[in-house]
Design a protein around this motif. Structure first.
Motif, mmCIF file in Angstrom:
data_model
loop_
_atom_site.group_PDB
_atom_site.id
_atom_site.type_symbol
_atom_site.label_atom_id
_atom_site.label_comp_id
_atom_site.label_asym_id
_atom_site.label_seq_id
_atom_site.Cartn_x
_atom_site.Cartn_y
_atom_site.Cartn_z
ATOM 1 N N LEU A 1 -38.547 -23.590 7.254
ATOM 2 C CA LEU A 1 -38.659 -23.518 5.717
ATOM 3 C C LEU A 1 -37.292 -23.690 4.849
ATOM 4 N N LEU A 2 -36.170 -23.074 5.416
ATOM 5 C CA LEU A 2 -34.774 -23.544 4.682
ATOM 6 C C LEU A 2 -34.770 -24.996 4.589
ATOM 7 N N LEU A 3 -34.877 -25.714 5.838
ATOM 8 C CA LEU A 3 -34.350 -26.952 5.958
ATOM 9 C C LEU A 3 -35.468 -27.764 4.968
ATOM 10 N N ALA A 4 -36.649 -27.504 4.929
ATOM 11 C CA ALA A 4 -37.753 -28.400 3.899
ATOM 12 C C ALA A 4 -37.217 -28.078 2.618
ATOM 13 N N LEU A 5 -36.849 -26.856 2.257
ATOM 14 C CA LEU A 5 -36.294 -26.594 0.996
ATOM 15 C C LEU A 5 -35.240 -27.461 0.415
ATOM 16 N N CYS A 6 -34.525 -27.695 1.482
ATOM 17 C CA CYS A 6 -33.164 -28.510 1.423
ATOM 18 C C CYS A 6 -33.588 -29.825 1.186
ATOM 19 N N ILE A 7 -34.448 -30.275 1.689
ATOM 20 C CA ILE A 7 -34.605 -31.529 1.845
ATOM 21 C C ILE A 7 -35.516 -31.993 0.485
#
Length: 685
Positions: free
Chosen positions: A612-618
């Motif tokens: 989830l955090l990675l998707a939010l960063c992208i």
């Protein structure tokens, strides 16, 4: 001195007796023998439906031996060492008698004891002969036993040899009747109700709950027998299982008071004990996940089988918890703990996944089911569907309840009911104004929807919108949560995902259950929404309905790990698209996600957090990356997951760490430039 440590998992007609210690005090041994003998004599007040004569003769032998034991003067020790061996052997035999009498008087194994009459009578005979041998070498003179006492011992010894312990005539006749009925079932012939009643009356099974106890016992025995190499009794157990289930479904018109208690979780004492258990006691010390197959190693500590095997395969020969070097790497299944874990999970709506096999349903019928069992299920399915179609309201309600039980226990039963045409009449009862009937119908449809053939039959008969009506306004919360669970299995079909997404009522109804339902209802709503998100066109619909802020707020209050994991899975899936990521960020989810990552024990939850955090960063870098860089508690869990997670989770953790490091380095040096990651542009300012 009776061994009770394994009583909880002891197989029937199995006697784990233990000989007293060689250092036992003579007077203590005699006292224990008298107490054990008196306990055995108390079985006279119990009801025995089989082996009555064998039981009576055995108790008489014990009573006569007690007369002699009570004559032994208290504190005699002159020849204690020479007497202890003989008395210890009698104690050992008494323990076995106690186990055997307890088995013969159990309320849940009467049909099995009848079927094993030859073995049971043989056990009585062997124990009586063992008593005769032990008495023959008993040094009565050294123990100052009177002449009358010696005469009693001689009498008992002679009786133990002469008495005929054999299958009683009435038991034998009833055994033959049972075998005839099993033959009829095997040939697909409907047995006469009077023949079935004759067997059950002989065994004192006069109520639905008593019959169901027999079914549950046989079910458990089949699972235990399946773990043996020989599987010698699997065939007869399977046939008797079919026989008793058929009787339960056809002979009893009403459910007695004990029925609901059995269905909803067993004995009250067990339920009360479970309430005081701590979930942390069920976690594997290695993974911190709830154990599904607990095993105990040589150090006495318990781990999940897959985890400790991985530890040993890595070349370790120590206990992970204590560091103690192990003398053996043998694993002993902790069945008692496994039962407690399953009961705890069931009582709290937590999924429990069986290991070693695909599931319990498959095990019961792969290579173990007999023709008699299968035919009994087909005949019973036909009978129950007939009751659904043409029975009175009471008969319909009872049939629905029986079908619910059948669909819960096996894949084969579900197939039989579908082939018998159960789904259309079940759907007709969805709108019943009887709350219990509606609940049972929805639970049944939930079980049937797991079968691929059932899905099209349910939807083809208008079931999708009937289920929606229950989801919106079911008479009981249980019916509503069953409706959501049924929809989850239907979302596995793309066409049905589209139908649900296109209808303006499905998603708001699921959100309402998520908002105000029980924990189990919330879970069913979450997993159904997750299923709907497999269709990209449904993403904007759930966002527009207000799912994201609702899930983020609930995530702060959830205590159950499975609900946390499911919530994160939904948010992670939404965040893979730009509109979803923006909705999650605008809902102020970042602090909550980081807090879950830092505090939760579930590896699955941590992995979803990283995804989830990675998707939010992208997809929302300018709003996510600067906030995460400033959070000092984030890097520790990320590096931990980098080392311990699976390859996919480790890769995501590594990517996320790299994004944060690159941004931090560039902002520290004053060189703020766009960051590219995996050919995707991330606007971080």
């Amino acid at each position: 001195m009776i061994n009770k440590s394994n009583e909880f998992i002891r197989r029937i007609v199995n006697f784990p007796a233990i000989r007293p210690s060689e250092t036992v005090c003579f007077s203590s041994l005699v006292t224990s023998l008298i107490q054990l003998g008196q306990t055995i004599c108390e079985f006279k007040s119990r009801t025995f439906y089989t082996n009555k004569k064998n039981v009576r003769n055995s108790i008489r032998l014990i009573e006569d031996i007690l007369i002699v034991l009570k004559e032994i003067p208290n504190g005699v020790s002159r020849f204690a060492s020479s007497s202890i061996v003989s008395l210890s052997e009698i104690h050992f035999i008494f323990q076995k008698f106690h186990f055997l009498l307890n088995d013969c008087s159990r309320e849940d194994s009467r049909i099995w004891i009848l079927a094993k009459s030859e073995d049971v009578s043989c056990q009585f005979k062997m124990l009586a002969r063992a008593v005769a041998v032990a008495l023959d070498v008993l040094p009565l003179e050294e123990m100052d036993v009177s002449v009358e006492g010696r005469e009693v011992v001689e009498f008992v010894r002679n009786q133990a040899v002469k008495l005929k312990f054999e299958v009683e005539m009435d038991d034998g006749r009833m055994q033959v009747n049972v075998l005839k009925i099993l033959d009829q079932l095997e040939d697909g012939i409907v047995p006469e109700s009077c023949d079935l009643k004759r067997v059950l009356d002989y065994l004192g099974i006069k109520r639905w709950s008593a019959c169901n106890r027999e079914v549950k016992f046989l079910d458990n025995e089949m699972l235990l027998e399946g773990n043996t190499e020989e599987k010698r009794d699997m065939g007869i157990l399977s046939s008797l299982m079919g026989f008793m289930i058929y009787c339960r479904g056809t002979l009893f018109e009403v459910l007695d008071n004990g029925a609901s208690r059995q269905i909803n979780g067993g004995s009250t004492n067990v339920d009360q004990a479970i309430r005081f258990l701590n979930l942390d006691d069920f976690r594997c010390p290695i993974t911190l996940e709830i154990m599904s197959d607990p095993v105990t190693i040589a150090s006495g500590h318990t781990y999940d089988r897959s985890s400790i095997l991985k530890w040993f395969r890595a070349g370790n020969s120590t206990c992970p918890k204590t560091g103690e070097r192990l003398t053996s790497v043998d694993l002993v299944p902790n069945l008692a703990l496994k039962v407690l874990i399953k009961q705890y999970c069931s009582a709290n709506g937590i999924p429990f996944v069986e290991t070693g096999t695909r599931n319990r349903d498959a095990v019961r019928f792969v290579g173990s089911s007999t023709v008699a069992n299968e035919q009994a299920m087909k005949l019973l399915a036909s009978f129950l569907v007939g009751r659904l179609v043409a029975g009175t309201m009471e008969q319909q309600n009872k049939a629905v309840f029986e079908i619910r039980l059948l669909t819960k226990t096996s894949i084969f039963n579900r197939s039989c009911l579908v082939e018998a045409g159960a789904i259309p009449p079940l759907l007709n009862l969805v709108t019943s104004r009887d709350s219990s009937c509606q609940e049972n119908v929805m639970a049944t449809l939930l079980n049937l929807s797991k079968n691929s053939k059932c899905k099209s039959t349910i939807v083809g008969n208008g079931g999708l919108f009937l289920i929606l009506d229950v989801l919106k306004g079911g008479l009981k919360m249980e019916a509503r949560q069953h409706a959501a669970g049924t929809l989850f299995y239907l979302t596995s079909v793309e066409e049905y995902r589209k139908m649900m997404g296109d209808n303006p009522e499905f998603i708001p109804s699921l959100l309402e259950l998520l908002r105000n339902g029980t924990d189990r209802g919330k879970k069913n709503a979450l997993v159904t929404i997750f299923g709907l998100l497999m269709r990209p066109e449904n993403h904007w619909r759930v966002i527009a309905a207000g799912l994201v802020p609702l899930v983020v707020n609930l995530l702060k209050s959830f205590e159950r790990e499975d609900l946390i994991t499911d919530s994160l899975a939904v948010l992670s899936t939404l965040s893979e698209r730009l509109d979803g990521a923006m909705a999650v960020l605008y809902a102020g989810a970042l602090p909550t996600i980081v807090n879950v990552l830092s505090s939760c024990n579930s590896r699955a939850s941590k992995e979803y957090c990283v995804s989830l955090l990675l998707a939010l960063c992208i997809n929302g870098g300018a709003d996510a990356v600067p906030v995460l860089v400033k959070n000092s508690s984030l890097m520790g869990p990320l590096y931990s997951l980098l080392a311990e997670g699976n390859s996919k989770a480790s890769k995501k953790a590594s990517t996320l760490i790299r994004i944060l490091h690159e941004y931090n380095e560039k902002t520290s040096s004053g060189l703020i430039t766009p960051v590219f990651i995996e050919d995707q542009f991330i606007n971080v300012w």
